[in-house]
Design an enzyme around this catalytic site. Structure first.
Site, PDB file in Angstrom:
ATOM      1  N   ARG A   1      57.192  25.461 -17.460  1.00  0.00           N
ATOM      2  CA  ARG A   1      58.237  26.150 -17.745  1.00  0.00           C
ATOM      3  C   ARG A   1      58.041  27.129 -18.871  1.00  0.00           C
ATOM      4  O   ARG A   1      56.825  27.386 -19.233  1.00  0.00           O
ATOM      5  CB  ARG A   1      59.225  25.015 -18.192  1.00  0.00           C
ATOM      6  N   ASP A   2      59.378  27.713 -19.205  1.00  0.00           N
ATOM      7  CA  ASP A   2      59.354  28.442 -20.409  1.00  0.00           C
ATOM      8  C   ASP A   2      58.614  29.842 -20.074  1.00  0.00           C
ATOM      9  O   ASP A   2      57.854  30.278 -21.176  1.00  0.00           O
ATOM     10  CB  ASP A   2      58.764  27.966 -21.716  1.00  0.00           C
TER      11      ASP A   2
ATOM     12  N   PHE B   1      66.588  26.181 -18.869  1.00  0.00           N
ATOM     13  CA  PHE B   1      65.857  25.982 -19.671  1.00  0.00           C
ATOM     14  C   PHE B   1      65.188  27.282 -20.433  1.00  0.00           C
ATOM     15  O   PHE B   1      65.864  28.339 -20.174  1.00  0.00           O
ATOM     16  CB  PHE B   1      64.612  25.246 -19.423  1.00  0.00           C
TER      17      PHE B   1
ATOM     18  N   GLU C   1      54.136  24.140 -24.673  1.00  0.00           N
ATOM     19  CA  GLU C   1      55.573  24.866 -24.361  1.00  0.00           C
ATOM     20  C   GLU C   1      55.538  26.239 -24.837  1.00  0.00           C
ATOM     21  O   GLU C   1      54.853  26.476 -25.737  1.00  0.00           O
ATOM     22  CB  GLU C   1      56.646  24.106 -24.975  1.00  0.00           C
TER      23      GLU C   1
ATOM     24  N   GLN D   1      68.773  27.954 -26.305  1.00  0.00           N
ATOM     25  CA  GLN D   1      69.042  26.900 -25.721  1.00  0.00           C
ATOM     26  C   GLN D   1      70.474  26.215 -26.108  1.00  0.00           C
ATOM     27  O   GLN D   1      70.349  25.992 -27.406  1.00  0.00           O
ATOM     28  CB  GLN D   1      67.763  25.796 -25.767  1.00  0.00           C
TER      29      GLN D   1
ATOM     30  N   MET E   1      72.061  23.390 -30.522  1.00  0.00           N
ATOM     31  CA  MET E   1      71.109  24.710 -30.233  1.00  0.00           C
ATOM     32  C   MET E   1      69.646  24.098 -30.349  1.00  0.00           C
ATOM     33  O   MET E   1      69.353  23.423 -31.432  1.00  0.00           O
ATOM     34  CB  MET E   1      71.404  25.726 -31.294  1.00  0.00           C
ATOM     35  N   ASN E   2      68.799  24.574 -29.408  1.00  0.00           N
ATOM     36  CA  ASN E   2      67.518  24.368 -29.839  1.00  0.00           C
ATOM     37  C   ASN E   2      66.784  25.947 -29.686  1.00  0.00           C
ATOM     38  O   ASN E   2      67.348  26.805 -30.172  1.00  0.00           O
ATOM     39  CB  ASN E   2      66.542  23.403 -29.231  1.00  0.00           C
ATOM     40  N   ASP E   3      65.592  26.181 -28.835  1.00  0.00           N
ATOM     41  CA  ASP E   3      64.819  27.310 -28.835  1.00  0.00           C
ATOM     42  C   ASP E   3      65.441  28.662 -28.696  1.00  0.00           C
ATOM     43  O   ASP E   3      66.362  28.873 -27.964  1.00  0.00           O
ATOM     44  CB  ASP E   3      63.868  27.149 -27.674  1.00  0.00           C
TER      45      ASP E   3
ATOM     46  N   TRP F   1      71.033  17.277 -27.741  1.00  0.00           N
ATOM     47  CA  TRP F   1      70.458  17.995 -26.441  1.00  0.00           C
ATOM     48  C   TRP F   1      71.338  17.381 -25.159  1.00  0.00           C
ATOM     49  O   TRP F   1      71.498  16.333 -25.216  1.00  0.00           O
ATOM     50  CB  TRP F   1      69.084  17.752 -26.465  1.00  0.00           C
TER      51      TRP F   1
HETATM   52  C1  FRU Z   1      60.998  23.207 -26.218  1.00  0.00           C
HETATM   53  C2  FRU Z   1      61.541  22.762 -24.887  1.00  0.00           C
HETATM   54  C3  FRU Z   1      61.122  23.939 -23.977  1.00  0.00           C
HETATM   55  C4  FRU Z   1      62.275  23.747 -22.847  1.00  0.00           C
HETATM   56  C5  FRU Z   1      63.560  23.431 -23.840  1.00  0.00           C
HETATM   57  C6  FRU Z   1      64.720  22.585 -23.162  1.00  0.00           C
HETATM   58  O1  FRU Z   1      61.752  23.097 -27.423  1.00  0.00           O
HETATM   59  O2  FRU Z   1      61.335  21.351 -24.597  1.00  0.00           O
HETATM   60  O3  FRU Z   1      59.956  23.611 -23.262  1.00  0.00           O
HETATM   61  O4  FRU Z   1      62.324  24.774 -21.872  1.00  0.00           O
HETATM   62  O5  FRU Z   1      63.183  22.944 -25.021  1.00  0.00           O
HETATM   63  O6  FRU Z   1      65.703  22.634 -24.021  1.00  0.00           O
END
Ligand code: FRU
Length: 496
Positions: free
Chosen positions: A151-152, A78, A203, A38, A20-22, A46
């Site tokens: 993005r984001d 993303f 980001e 994420q 998991m991330n964001d 990742w």
């Molecule tokens: C931030 C990021 C975002 C992107 C996502 C990809 O941690 O790099 O900019 O959308 O993670 O997993």
């Protein structure tokens, strides 16, 4: 100990399995807080990103739900946001039956033959309160063929002008767009070139309005995550305070002036709070916002010593804006909902600290599920060192150096550290902005994390650690001078 026993947090969200991330798409609706994230469902590092999903009635205990959004021909999914489209401005609602939830995210597609991605913005809607999403047939809603990092999208309702406003991270700046239906977007303006920290790519932005505590005034806040380039290395999130006139975000003049000095505007100075943004449709009665972040750092996130799952989220936090002699400052504190989990309380007053003094041990309170508050009046020219330790000699040091006017966390000997050179290569510091002679803090302790909220949330530090056995003792040290700890309260937090 198994990995699960040692490292799975007691009260921070983790996926049952895998990477998991964001945090993504957080919104509140009909009694539930939603958290998407994420997610790579097929590995512990990742990989092709999906939106995982979890729900909660209080942002503290979470129930993981099935994956909500899967990759498609436009790319993997993303980071992005979700809104509750109360007026059905998008037309995605089933008239008089449901209020649509609309997710706005980045599609990221690897280009053949090189290392670049094509990043475009797409939308998907849900008529079952965020369980399942249908992708819009005319995606992407913002196309892009040229820009590498694009993005984001974070969408907010601009109540003053009755329109949706999107902030988007575009390389080293934030671009704003507007829409009345979430499908057609017009470019408004850019912010950020040459402003703030630029040690890495920008980001996960977030733009929202906040009342200034105790006044009738409101200001606009812009969060910008940056990686690398954080104040203590790697990933971190900075913030800007200013005004938004429907087209342009302009920094507050005083705020801008203080930016040129060593700048203090990070939502967290610890190494483990990244990509945090606010919840949609969850503004509190007093106007405060709610947020949480990813409790890790791209410097080492993929190497931390857990195998089954990787990464946790921070505790949910309330965001407020205050104005004092130093100008505008955001305050971050754990959401009040956490108080409902307090059970036993231990309170000590007027303790003289000479050398190392034990405050509490695991025979009284599980130090992997605790909330601590302390207060020290009449700060002296010395270092106040708190120490969490176990019988194996692992220790985590944190506290305040009142000679340097600096908070610190030292995880060099906290347990497993050698999985990455960057994990414990330095002591993390945060300069204190408050000049109050009285120091108070709230400390949250879980199995693998500490969250420190100093001076009513004016300076925050969040870090993770991996002891070889649970920490079993909390003590305080005075190096050169004895001092009085006016009071300390330790609450056991009970999640069963
Ligand atoms: C931030 C990021 C975002 C992107 C996502 C990809 O941690 O790099 O900019 O959308 O993670 O997993």
């Amino acid at each position: 100990y198994s990995e699960e026993e040692l490292y799975r947090p007691n009260f921070h969200f983790t996926p049952k399995a895998n990477w998991m991330n964001d945090p993504n798409g957080m919104f509140y609706y009909n009694g539930y807080y939603h958290l998407y994230f994420q997610y790579h469902p097929e590995g512990n590092v990742w990989g092709p990103m999906h939106w995982g999903h979890a729900t909660s009635t209080d942002m503290i205990t979470w129930t993981e739900q099935p994956i909500a959004i899967y990759p498609d021909e436009l790319g993997t999914i993303f980071s992005g946001s979700a809104v509750v489209d109360i007026s059905n401005s998008s037309g995605f609602g089933e008239v008089s039956k449901s209020i649509p939830i609309v997710a706005i995210y980045t599609n990221s597609k690897k280009l053949e033959g090189n290392d670049n991605w094509r990043q475009t913005q797409s939308i998907a809607y849900s008529n079952d309160e965020g369980k399942t999403f249908t992708k819009y047939e005319n995606n992407p809603v913002i196309d892009n063929n040229k820009i590498k990092d694009f993005r984001d999208p974070k969408v907010t309702w601009d109540d003053d002008r009755n329109k949706w406003v999107m902030s988007l991270a575009v390389g080293d700046k934030i671009s704003f767009y507007e829409s009345t239906n979430l499908k057609e977007w017009n470019f408004l303006s850019d912010f950020g070139q040459g402003i703030g920290g630029h040690g890495g790519v920008w980001e996960c932005p977030d733009l929202f309005k906040l009342p200034v505590l105790g006044t009738d005034e409101s200001k606009w806040v812009l969060f910008v995550s940056i990686n690398p380039g954080g104040p203590n290395g790697g990933s971190a999130t900075q913030y800007f305070i200013g005004d938004f006139d429907g087209t342009t975000f302009t920094m507050d003049k005083e705020f801008e002036k203080s930016l040129s000095k060593e700048h203090n505007y990070w939502i967290d100075f610890g190494r483990d709070n990244y990509a945090g943004v606010s919840w949609s449709n969850a503004t509190r009665k007093d106007g405060s916002k709610l947020m949480l972040g990813w409790m890790s750092n791209w410097d080492y996130a993929q190497k931390v010593p857990t195998e089954t799952w990787r990464s946790a989220m921070t505790v949910a936090r309330k965001v407020q804006l205050q104005k004092n002699d130093n100008g505008y400052r955001l305050l971050f504190n754990p959401v009040e909902e956490l108080n409902n989990y307090r059970s036993k309380k231990h309170k000590k007053e007027n303790i003289t600290i000479k050398g190392e003094t034990k405050i509490i041990g695991s025979e009284a309170v599980d130090l992997a599920s605790a909330e601590i508050q302390f207060n020290i009046s009449n700060l002296k020219e010395t270092t106040y060192t708190f120490k969490l330790s176990n019988k194996l000699g692992d220790k985590l040091l944190f506290g305040y150096n009142n000679i340097k006017k600096e908070f610190f966390i030292d995880r060099k000997n906290s347990g497993k550290t050698n999985f990455s050179e960057k994990f414990a290569n330095k002591v993390t510091t945060a300069s204190r902005t408050s000049t109050n002679d009285n120091l108070s803090a709230t400390i949250l302790l879980d199995k693998t994390s500490i969250e420190l909220f100093y001076d009513n949330g004016e300076t925050v530090m969040t870090e993770i650690f991996f002891p070889n056995a649970p920490y079993s003792k909390l003590s305080i040290e005075s190096k050169n001078q004895e001092f009085i700890l006016d009071n300390i309260e330790v609450h056991k937090l009970n999640f069963n």
